[in-house]
Design a protein around this motif. Structure first.
Motif, PDB file in Angstrom:
ATOM      1  N   ASP A  12       0.818  -1.218   0.000  1.00 24.69           N
ATOM      2  CA  ASP A  12       0.000   0.000   0.000  1.00 24.69           C
ATOM      3  C   ASP A  12       0.849   1.263   0.000  1.00 24.69           C
ATOM      4  O   ASP A  12       0.478   2.276  -0.609  1.00 24.69           O
ATOM      5  N   ILE A  15       1.701   2.618  -3.454  1.00 25.49           N
ATOM      6  CA  ILE A  15       0.628   3.050  -4.344  1.00 25.49           C
ATOM      7  C   ILE A  15       0.567   4.582  -4.342  1.00 25.49           C
ATOM      8  O   ILE A  15       0.423   5.190  -3.277  1.00 25.49           O
ATOM      9  N   PRO A  16       0.686   5.230  -5.497  1.00 24.54           N
ATOM     10  CA  PRO A  16       0.622   6.698  -5.541  1.00 24.54           C
ATOM     11  C   PRO A  16      -0.676   7.216  -4.922  1.00 24.54           C
ATOM     12  O   PRO A  16      -1.749   6.667  -5.171  1.00 24.54           O
ATOM     13  N   ALA A  17      -0.558   8.246  -4.105  1.00 25.62           N
ATOM     14  CA  ALA A  17      -1.733   8.805  -3.443  1.00 25.62           C
ATOM     15  C   ALA A  17      -2.686   9.402  -4.463  1.00 25.62           C
ATOM     16  O   ALA A  17      -2.271  10.013  -5.448  1.00 25.62           O
ATOM     17  N   TYR A  18      -3.968   9.208  -4.216  1.00 27.25           N
ATOM     18  CA  TYR A  18      -4.986   9.786  -5.091  1.00 27.25           C
ATOM     19  C   TYR A  18      -6.258   9.997  -4.278  1.00 27.25           C
ATOM     20  O   TYR A  18      -6.662   9.111  -3.511  1.00 27.25           O
ATOM     21  N   CYS A  25     -12.816   5.395  -9.516  1.00 26.01           N
ATOM     22  CA  CYS A  25     -12.039   4.185  -9.212  1.00 26.01           C
ATOM     23  C   CYS A  25     -12.854   2.929  -9.523  1.00 26.01           C
ATOM     24  O   CYS A  25     -12.342   1.967 -10.106  1.00 26.01           O
ATOM     25  N   ARG A  50      -1.953  10.867 -12.526  1.00 23.61           N
ATOM     26  CA  ARG A  50      -1.822  10.302 -11.172  1.00 23.61           C
ATOM     27  C   ARG A  50      -2.875   9.226 -10.933  1.00 23.61           C
ATOM     28  O   ARG A  50      -2.606   8.196 -10.310  1.00 23.61           O
ATOM     29  N   HIS A  54      -2.171   5.431  -9.931  1.00 26.84           N
ATOM     30  CA  HIS A  54      -2.784   4.912  -8.706  1.00 26.84           C
ATOM     31  C   HIS A  54      -3.535   3.613  -8.974  1.00 26.84           C
ATOM     32  O   HIS A  54      -3.366   2.619  -8.248  1.00 26.84           O
ATOM     33  N   LYS A  58      -2.739  -0.070  -7.656  1.00 30.36           N
ATOM     34  CA  LYS A  58      -3.779  -0.686  -6.822  1.00 30.36           C
ATOM     35  C   LYS A  58      -4.166  -2.063  -7.358  1.00 30.36           C
ATOM     36  O   LYS A  58      -4.401  -3.003  -6.579  1.00 30.36           O
TER      37      LYS A  58
END
Length: 272
Positions: A12, A15-18, A25, A50, A54, A58
């Motif tokens: 986790d 995983i790039p923040a979004y 999503c 981004r 993400h 994910k």
């Protein structure tokens, strides 16, 4: 339908923040599961790239990103013959590699590419899901784990650079915009390390400048530029210098427009 591509194990923390603004999503996951191509549209710097990074992380999927430009041709995506050690060998392009191996191929700002790119994408974006390679005589079938994602900024379209309806209607489309004020403040604060109380007037200024889009400005202040501005402030740069370098100079070269923007910026920052 089950996806054959084995997902990568990604922690986790990697995983790039979004910060979602809607159900994008869930839509992305559904499109991937059902093997549907996806089109993301929205202003520059609002988080489209981004978001793709993400979602790829994910879902544990390999991601190949191509930044499209005026000289990008179909051969840049599919591949070409190159001389290596005196021999002529075929070298796959990023799109062909993704079709062979699975994963996400993301074409950023697709309208910037040459017109022949759309011709290559069409067979991949209908029920055939194939990539013909005329130079090698191959007809590649995309595996269940392959997904094509493209993006563009509708505000930049003109008569010479448009995404034809026949192409748009081959994709599931998600529209992006800038985050609501509170969410954008939180994101910029997290990305830059600057306290939210100091970020708030920057976001308010961005909203003011975005309202000028289509009048004095071709494009508004992106969330990306807000993060740059807050990062400079967090590093000790003065508010005026940081705003000028990240929220004024990148938007225009016109002296009169620049002077007007500086007046707006000074007023908003003083109020903040």
């Amino acid at each position: 339908m089950n996806i054959a591509l084995k997902a990568l194990a990604i922690p986790d923390s990697a995983i790039p923040a979004y910060s979602p603004s809607g159900r994008e999503c869930e839509l992305f996951e559904s499109a991937w599961t059902r093997q549907l191509p996806l089109l993301l549209k929205g202003p520059t710097g609002c988080g489209k790239t981004r978001f793709v990074a993400h979602m790829a992380a994910k879902l544990g999927l390999p991601l190949s990103t191509v930044s499209c430009h005026d000289d990008l041709a179909a051969a840049d995506l599919t591949g070409r013959y190159l001389l290596k050690g005196g021999d002529t060998v075929w070298v796959d392009g990023p799109l062909t590699r993704a079709v062979r191996e699975g994963g996400i191929c993301y074409l950023d700002e697709i309208v910037e590419a040459r017109k022949d790119v759309a011709v290559v994408l069409h067979p991949l974006t209908d029920d055939r899901r194939i990539l013909p390679l005329e130079r090698t005589g191959e007809l590649l079938e995309a595996p269940p784990g392959f997904m094509l994602v493209v993006s563009y900024n509708p505000g930049y379209q003109n008569l010479l650079k448009t995404l034809k309806p026949s192409t748009r209607q081959r994709f599931v489309a998600i529209e992006f915009d800038f985050l609501p004020r509170a969410s954008e403040i939180a994101v910029v604060s997290e990305e830059s390390g600057l306290d939210e109380s100091r970020v708030a007037p920057l976001v308010d200024l961005a909203h003011r400048l975005r309202s000028l889009k289509g009048h004095d400005l071709e494009e508004g202040v992106s969330t990306r530029l807000l993060v740059y501005c807050a990062s400079l402030l967090d590093n000790g740069v003065s508010v005026r210098d940081a705003v000028l370098a990240t929220m004024i100079e990148p938007l225009t070269d016109e002296p009169d427009v620049k002077a007007a923007l500086i007046e707006i910026a000074d007023a908003v920052v003083r109020q903040g």
